[in-house]
Design a protein around this motif. Structure first.
Motif, short mmCIF file in Angstrom:
data_model
loop_
_atom_site.label_atom_id
_atom_site.label_comp_id
_atom_site.label_asym_id
_atom_site.label_seq_id
_atom_site.Cartn_x
_atom_site.Cartn_y
_atom_site.Cartn_z
N LEU A 1 0.83 -1.20 0.00
CA LEU A 1 0.00 0.00 0.00
C LEU A 1 0.87 1.26 0.00
CD1 LEU A 1 -2.79 1.30 0.15
CD2 LEU A 1 -2.69 1.08 2.64
N LEU A 2 1.89 1.28 0.85
CA LEU A 2 2.80 2.43 0.89
C LEU A 2 3.54 2.60 -0.44
CD1 LEU A 2 4.30 2.02 4.49
CD2 LEU A 2 2.70 3.77 3.71
N THR A 3 3.92 1.49 -1.05
CA THR A 3 4.61 1.55 -2.34
C THR A 3 3.71 2.14 -3.41
OG1 THR A 3 5.95 -0.40 -1.77
CG2 THR A 3 5.81 0.19 -4.09
N ALA A 4 2.46 1.69 -3.44
CA ALA A 4 1.51 2.23 -4.42
C ALA A 4 1.33 3.73 -4.24
CB ALA A 4 0.17 1.50 -4.28
N MET A 5 1.24 4.19 -2.98
CA MET A 5 1.08 5.62 -2.71
C MET A 5 2.32 6.39 -3.17
SD MET A 5 -0.67 5.38 1.08
CE MET A 5 -0.49 7.14 1.36
N ALA A 6 3.51 5.83 -2.91
CA ALA A 6 4.76 6.50 -3.30
C ALA A 6 4.85 6.63 -4.82
CB ALA A 6 5.95 5.73 -2.75
N ILE A 7 4.43 5.59 -5.54
CA ILE A 7 4.47 5.63 -7.00
C ILE A 7 3.51 6.69 -7.54
CG2 ILE A 7 3.95 4.32 -9.11
CD1 ILE A 7 4.92 1.81 -7.62
N VAL A 8 2.30 6.74 -6.98
CA VAL A 8 1.31 7.72 -7.44
C VAL A 8 1.80 9.14 -7.17
CG1 VAL A 8 -1.01 8.61 -7.05
CG2 VAL A 8 -0.64 6.15 -7.22
N LEU A 9 2.37 9.38 -5.99
CA LEU A 9 2.80 10.74 -5.61
C LEU A 9 4.02 11.21 -6.39
CD1 LEU A 9 2.32 10.55 -1.72
CD2 LEU A 9 0.90 11.78 -3.38
N THR A 10 4.88 10.30 -6.79
CA THR A 10 6.13 10.70 -7.46
C THR A 10 6.11 10.48 -8.96
OG1 THR A 10 7.10 8.51 -7.04
CG2 THR A 10 7.50 10.23 -5.39
N MET A 11 5.36 9.49 -9.43
CA MET A 11 5.37 9.17 -10.85
C MET A 11 4.00 9.22 -11.50
SD MET A 11 8.04 5.93 -11.04
CE MET A 11 7.30 4.96 -9.75
N GLY A 12 2.96 9.31 -10.66
CA GLY A 12 1.61 9.29 -11.21
C GLY A 12 1.17 7.88 -11.57
N LEU A 13 0.06 7.79 -12.24
CA LEU A 13 -0.47 6.48 -12.65
C LEU A 13 0.19 6.03 -13.95
CD1 LEU A 13 -4.24 7.14 -11.88
CD2 LEU A 13 -2.64 5.76 -10.53
N PRO A 14 0.21 4.74 -14.25
CA PRO A 14 -0.35 3.63 -13.46
C PRO A 14 0.61 3.16 -12.38
CG PRO A 14 0.55 2.78 -15.50
CD PRO A 14 0.72 4.27 -15.56
N VAL A 15 0.06 2.45 -11.39
CA VAL A 15 0.87 1.90 -10.30
C VAL A 15 1.53 0.60 -10.74
CG1 VAL A 15 0.79 0.90 -7.99
CG2 VAL A 15 -0.48 3.00 -8.51
N PHE A 16 0.77 -0.21 -11.48
CA PHE A 16 1.27 -1.54 -11.88
C PHE A 16 1.76 -1.52 -13.32
CE2 PHE A 16 -2.00 -2.39 -8.62
CZ PHE A 16 -1.18 -2.99 -7.67
N TYR A 17 2.64 -2.47 -13.59
CA TYR A 17 3.20 -2.60 -14.93
C TYR A 17 2.97 -4.04 -15.38
CZ TYR A 17 6.74 -2.74 -18.63
OH TYR A 17 7.39 -2.88 -19.83
N TYR A 18 2.33 -4.22 -16.53
CA TYR A 18 2.04 -5.55 -17.04
C TYR A 18 2.95 -5.84 -18.24
CZ TYR A 18 -2.11 -5.32 -14.12
OH TYR A 18 -2.96 -5.22 -13.05
N GLN A 19 3.44 -7.06 -18.27
CA GLN A 19 4.38 -7.41 -19.34
C GLN A 19 4.22 -8.89 -19.68
OE1 GLN A 19 8.80 -7.52 -18.56
NE2 GLN A 19 8.74 -5.62 -19.74
N GLN A 20 4.40 -9.23 -20.94
CA GLN A 20 4.30 -10.63 -21.34
C GLN A 20 5.56 -11.39 -20.94
OE1 GLN A 20 3.36 -10.80 -25.58
NE2 GLN A 20 1.19 -11.04 -25.08
N ARG A 21 5.36 -12.58 -20.40
CA ARG A 21 6.47 -13.45 -20.03
C ARG A 21 6.16 -14.88 -20.48
NH1 ARG A 21 10.14 -11.06 -16.23
NH2 ARG A 21 9.96 -8.83 -16.65
N VAL A 22 7.21 -15.69 -20.59
CA VAL A 22 7.06 -17.08 -21.01
C VAL A 22 7.03 -17.98 -19.77
CG1 VAL A 22 8.06 -18.98 -22.33
CG2 VAL A 22 8.24 -16.63 -23.18
N GLY A 23 5.99 -18.80 -19.68
CA GLY A 23 5.83 -19.67 -18.53
C GLY A 23 6.02 -21.14 -18.86
N GLU A 24 5.39 -21.99 -18.07
CA GLU A 24 5.53 -23.44 -18.22
C GLU A 24 5.06 -23.88 -19.60
OE1 GLU A 24 4.36 -27.47 -15.72
OE2 GLU A 24 3.12 -25.67 -15.53
N GLY A 25 5.87 -24.72 -20.24
CA GLY A 25 5.51 -25.23 -21.56
C GLY A 25 5.56 -24.20 -22.66
N GLY A 26 6.22 -23.06 -22.40
CA GLY A 26 6.31 -22.01 -23.41
C GLY A 26 5.07 -21.14 -23.51
#
Length: 464
Positions: A295-320
């Motif tokens: 929660l504190l991390t999310a608040m720090a990101i919003v106050l210093t960098m703005g939205l979005p808080v989360f970053y989504y990225q494609q990754r390779v998992g089990e079985g490719g």
């Protein structure tokens, strides 16, 4: 046993037992003297709690690497680990006691004084044991069969790794390999028609490591190796040697037949159920504990960098299979505005000030708990890579796709044993740790990796 050797090398086991005895006796003796003869009624409880404190501290010291890789990192690193071990020891004794205040009165200042006295004696003991010339007899004596390029890697390992402190490589016996890769001073020639067993007996060898590349056309003296084995000498393949000593399966000494016939790589329903249960329990517990930090991390990101808080990225998992990973945003929004995937570097200007802190403390990884609960990831496993990187790495590094035979993890054997990867060579090194985990993963290893992860976070290693 192979995993245990990473924390306590074979020749160091007696040192651990000796230091456990020193610690328990010092804590008990100093506390008894401190309290005086008038407190005899507490003697039995004092003995029990002294033993508990010593056992908890020694366990913490082993898991924090005091006897393993951390033992060669210098006094500053070792002292910090000892302080953490002392805190963990007192924590265990306090939790086990029904009356914390009473325990503190019995084993508070006297216990600390006993620990200080034990550290002085342990320092003297280590000077005697590790600097005494006779201590070499405690180290296994290893003979390498071969002096070519494969055997040369053993020489490189011994010269650059803590392995040199755990064993004595007496030399390299040339075979039919052409040009030797090991220096002349390190090569041992047989005397006349001396058999391998005679050489082993003459040099007092305990183990033979087979480093011969070409095992056909008489390149491998099978009969002589069998004779040594039947006489009690340990015979080890080069791949097994590296696996045991480094916690890696080295791709430069690996072949498909070893992967096919070696033990490990076991998959069954029970293992999957146990691992999935562990994932859910560990992730749920971490989510509860880390919720305030997140929660504190999310608040720090919003106050210093703005939205979005989360970053989504494609990754390779089990079985490719490709999935979307969730992390706290630690870079600018335009970090990859050109659409080109890049590894993070040591002084990456795309990382924000808040991002640098949460990367150092690994807080940016916490949202991946959701991926674990969804089943995309495991709590412990190989680090999931981006499809753009996987495609190129699979072409350049042999057996790279083997890491996709299990689910990727938030933390893993490679993550705690190697710094952040930012190149093809780093990926090769981390793959060797991943192969070790894929082959040997168990619930016990997962627990050890979690404890190692705490160590990595505490001492800020490998973050970028």
């Amino acid at each position: 046993m192979r995993l245990f050797s990473h924390y306590v090398p074979r020749n160091t086991l007696f040192v651990v037992l000796l230091e456990a005895l020193i610690l328990a006796v010092c804590v008990y003796g100093v506390a008894l003297i401190w309290k005086g003869p008038g407190q005899a009624a507490d003697t039995e409880r004092l003995a029990v709690e002294s033993l508990m404190l010593a056992s908890a501290m020694l366990t913490a010291m082993v898991l924090l690497g005091v006897y393993g890789r951390a033992s060669i990192e210098g006094w500053g690193s070792t002292l910090l680990r000892l302080l953490v071990a002392a805190a963990m020891g007192f924590g265990v004794v306090s939790l086990a006691s029904s009356n914390f205040d009473d325990t503190l009165a019995i084993l508070g200042a006297p216990g600390l004084a006993g620990i200080a006295a034990a550290f002085v004696l342990i320092s003297v003991e280590r000077l005697i044991v590790f600097r005494w010339s006779g201590a070499n007899a405690l180290r296994p004596r290893v003979l390498v069969l071969g002096a070519g390029s494969r055997a040369g890697r053993v020489d490189e390992l011994v010269r650059s790794h803590s392995t040199a402190r755990r064993m004595d490589v007496v030399g390299f016996v040339p075979a039919n390999e052409g040009q030797p890769a090991v220096g002349e001073a390190r090569r041992i020639e047989r005397e006349g028609d001396e058999r391998l067993w005679d050489l082993v007996r003459r040099l007092g060898v305990n183990e033979i490591v087979v480093g011969v590349r070409d095992r056909r056309n008489g390149g491998l003296p099978v009969g002589e190796l069998l004779e040594c084995r039947l006489r009690g000498v340990r015979v080890t393949t080069l791949t097994d040697f590296f696996e045991r000593e480094t916690g890696q399966i080295r791709v430069d000494s690996l072949n498909s037949s070893w992967l096919i016939f070696s033990e490990g790589f076991r998959r069954n329903t029970l293992r999957r159920v146990v691992k999935r249960t562990f994932d859910i329990v560990a992730s749920s517990a971490l989510l509860v504990v880390a919720a305030p930090v997140m929660l504190l991390t999310a608040m720090a990101i919003v106050l210093t960098m703005g939205l979005p808080v989360f970053y989504y990225q494609q990754r390779v998992g089990e079985g490719g299979r490709v999935f979307r990973i969730c992390k706290f945003r630690s870079m600018r929004n335009d970090a990859e505005s050109d659409g080109q995937a890049r590894w993070a570097t040591a002084a990456d200007d795309r990382i924000t000030p808040v991002g640098r802190v949460i990367r150092l403390l690994r807080i940016d990884e916490l949202p991946q708990i959701i991926n674990v609960l969804r089943g995309d990831m495991s709590f412990v496993g190989p680090r999931p890579e981006r499809p753009e990187f996987v495609e190129g790495l699979a072409r350049e590094i042999p057996y790279y796709d083997a890491r996709h035979s299990i689910k990727p993890g938030i933390t893993g054997w490679a993550q705690v044993r190697y710094a952040y990867g930012a190149s093809v060579e780093d990926a090769r090194q981390k793959l060797q740790y991943d192969l070790y985990y894929v082959k040997n993963h168990t619930l016990f290893l997962d627990i050890m990796i979690l404890l190692d992860t705490v160590q990595v976070v505490l001492f800020g290693k490998g973050a970028r």
